[in-house]
Design a protein around this motif. Sequence first.
Motif, PDB file in Angstrom:
ATOM      1  N   UNK A  53       0.753  -1.303  -0.077  1.00 52.32           N
ATOM      2  CA  UNK A  53       0.273  -0.154   0.207  1.00 52.32           C
ATOM      3  C   UNK A  53       1.115   1.058   0.224  1.00 52.32           C
ATOM      4  N   UNK A  54       2.028   1.008   0.826  1.00 50.80           N
ATOM      5  CA  UNK A  54       3.041   2.186   0.537  1.00 50.80           C
ATOM      6  C   UNK A  54       3.128   2.367  -0.095  1.00 50.80           C
ATOM      7  N   UNK A  55       3.700   1.262  -1.691  1.00 46.91           N
ATOM      8  CA  UNK A  55       4.615   1.776  -2.660  1.00 46.91           C
ATOM      9  C   UNK A  55       3.514   2.496  -3.261  1.00 46.91           C
ATOM     10  N   UNK A  56       1.718   1.818  -3.629  1.00 46.81           N
ATOM     11  CA  UNK A  56       0.737   2.346  -4.064  1.00 46.81           C
ATOM     12  C   UNK A  56       0.950   4.458  -4.116  1.00 46.81           C
ATOM     13  N   UNK A  57       0.888   4.030  -2.719  1.00 45.97           N
ATOM     14  CA  UNK A  57       1.075   5.687  -2.643  1.00 45.97           C
ATOM     15  C   UNK A  57       1.701   6.592  -3.488  1.00 45.97           C
ATOM     16  N   UNK A  58       3.334   6.143  -2.598  1.00 47.84           N
ATOM     17  CA  UNK A  58       4.869   6.353  -3.466  1.00 47.84           C
ATOM     18  C   UNK A  58       4.263   6.506  -4.721  1.00 47.84           C
ATOM     19  N   UNK A  59       3.775   6.007  -5.425  1.00 43.87           N
ATOM     20  CA  UNK A  59       3.604   5.567  -7.019  1.00 43.87           C
ATOM     21  C   UNK A  59       2.715   7.493  -7.249  1.00 43.87           C
ATOM     22  N   UNK A  60       1.097   7.129  -6.534  1.00 40.52           N
ATOM     23  CA  UNK A  60       0.614   8.097  -6.796  1.00 40.52           C
ATOM     24  C   UNK A  60       0.826   9.616  -6.854  1.00 40.52           C
TER      25      UNK A  60
END
Lengths: 299, 346
Positions: A17-24
């Motif tokens: 989830x953290x990776x997803x937010x970073x990408x976002x």
Amino acid sequence: MSTPDPLPEYLRQSPAVAARFAKLKERPVVMEIDRLSRQFPGEHGPVTALRDISLKIHRRELVCVIGPSGCGKSTLIRIIAGLDEPTSGRMLVDGKETSGPSPERGMVFQGYTLFPWRTVKQNVLFGLEMAGRASSEAEADARQWIDLVGLRNFADNYPHQLSGGMKQRVAIARALAPNPRVLLMDEPFGALDAQTRAQMQSHLLEIWRNVDVTILFITHDLDEAILLADRIIVLKANPGEIQEVIEVSVPRPRSLEQLQSPEFQATRRRLDELIHPKLHAPAEHLPITRLTQVGDDVE
Amino acid sequence: MSRPRWFAVRQELSPLRRRLLGGVAFLLPLLLWSIVSYVPFIWHPNIKVIEPGEVSWMRPGLQIPRADFAKEVATAQAAGVRPPTGERANPIYLPPPHAVGRALYTAFTTAPVLKGDLWLHESLAMSLKTIFWGFLISSAIGVPLGILCGAFVSASRLSEPFVDFVRYMPAPAFGALMVAVLGIHLEPKVAIIVIGTFFQQVLVVANTVRKVDGGLIEAAQTLGAKRRQLVLRVLLPASLPDLYNDLRILLGWAWTYLIVAEVVGVSSGITFFINQQAKYRSFDNVYAAILIIGFIGLATDQVLAFVGERLFVWKNPRPSRVRRFISATMARLLPAAPTEETTPAA
């Protein structure tokens, strides 16, 4: 019954989830709201409905705005749609300042607002006609949007022949047809029964997965906000200000089963505290006297 | 369940009962009229002389009040002369139903008494022409102006106070003026109908347009509609069925102005026919002419209602039987795709 596991901290994100937010956050900002305020004239001087709302929304993000009634959620989305003017502050879409309503900011209203004299297909075509699109090409486009919301067999029906859920799907297809940068949704499922609402929520997630669109979604339903949102903007009332911004730690793809997951429950509890602080304070004593004679005591 | 009651507060009646009552609505007045006309002792305040006897001033067919007739009979008997005979009759202004029924036909087949006067059908054509032009001219200006007033507050503030003011002036008051300006023939009559209809029309149309759900305007704006499109592509189609009904009602008002319009300048049309017949004391023809106006009005209204229902299918929440059959068959033939809700709420 075993004692439930203690809930995790609501902001704790799993690595995925953290990776997803970073990408976002690396994606370009589609919409920026800059110190937006709105006052209404009142009997005893102006009433501040919104104060200094600032917000950046990234491309293909799904942001929910939640808050107690009277916190100015609807005013906020109406200003963003261009249907209301802010007292101060500005709004940018793709870096350009906006003025007035525009098809780049499509809107889905709680009250459907379908054109009753137009069939489903003609409703979806409306925005394309306004853009002056050639009719055969536009019709093919409209057909695609109608297919996307699963109403192929109802393309030639009038709105009064459709159920509430179907009407709202038409409204979504109609708002998406002119290819908006942002889709604004003002409590779109508020008038639907619980079962239809759940269907529509999964359906919206499905649509969002398949369409390049950024969504700003207003709701007062906590579960709905957690189920849909990347980020939840929690407003407070009097004056309407941003109280907290929550990055929802529930992993995607989302489904109704996650309602019971610890991340979901943790977020849910936090929202509850923010929105209904009274419910968590000790109940105040109400002077209620017994008005009717009761045979046996059930307390 | 108990039997449906005739008098239940705000409950719908069965179609049969509705139709039945609709028929009775017409039969009841007719029955009343027949009783008064055919049952002698109900009213019949006059005596119609059959044979004058030796009373010098009486003529067969003459009508005199019953008391006067009795006095004459008594006088004649006292003087030893032959008394007059007669039968009870209603006043000449209340002909029996059958006479009016006959007149409905004969009024069309009887030549006018004076040479140069119009036949009934010519009078009617004249009236229809007056109504047609009056209503057309009024609508041609009134409907667009009303739509403008409904769409733009500034247009409404600019015109409605004045329109509201003129609305209170009775249209016939302009009669003499219109004759002075427009002459004595068709034109001033059309003008009276225009004056009588136009000002109401602007206000009624503006109100109807204002009633359009503001949400539709906002939705259209977010879809890119600009001012012109909001008026022509949203406000106009959204209010069309109600505008159509407004015009139906206003057409009825135009008929009431017709009668005053037709006595302006040279009396003409159906009003002239009615006045002429009253002068000749042919009251059966008078009733016939009035009934014909009623029939024309009712028939136009029914036809317009029928057409309107078919014109605005989207407004009609109850699909016709044919439509229901088609959609039911379609639903059976085409199984819905898995993502679809197969049962739209009724």
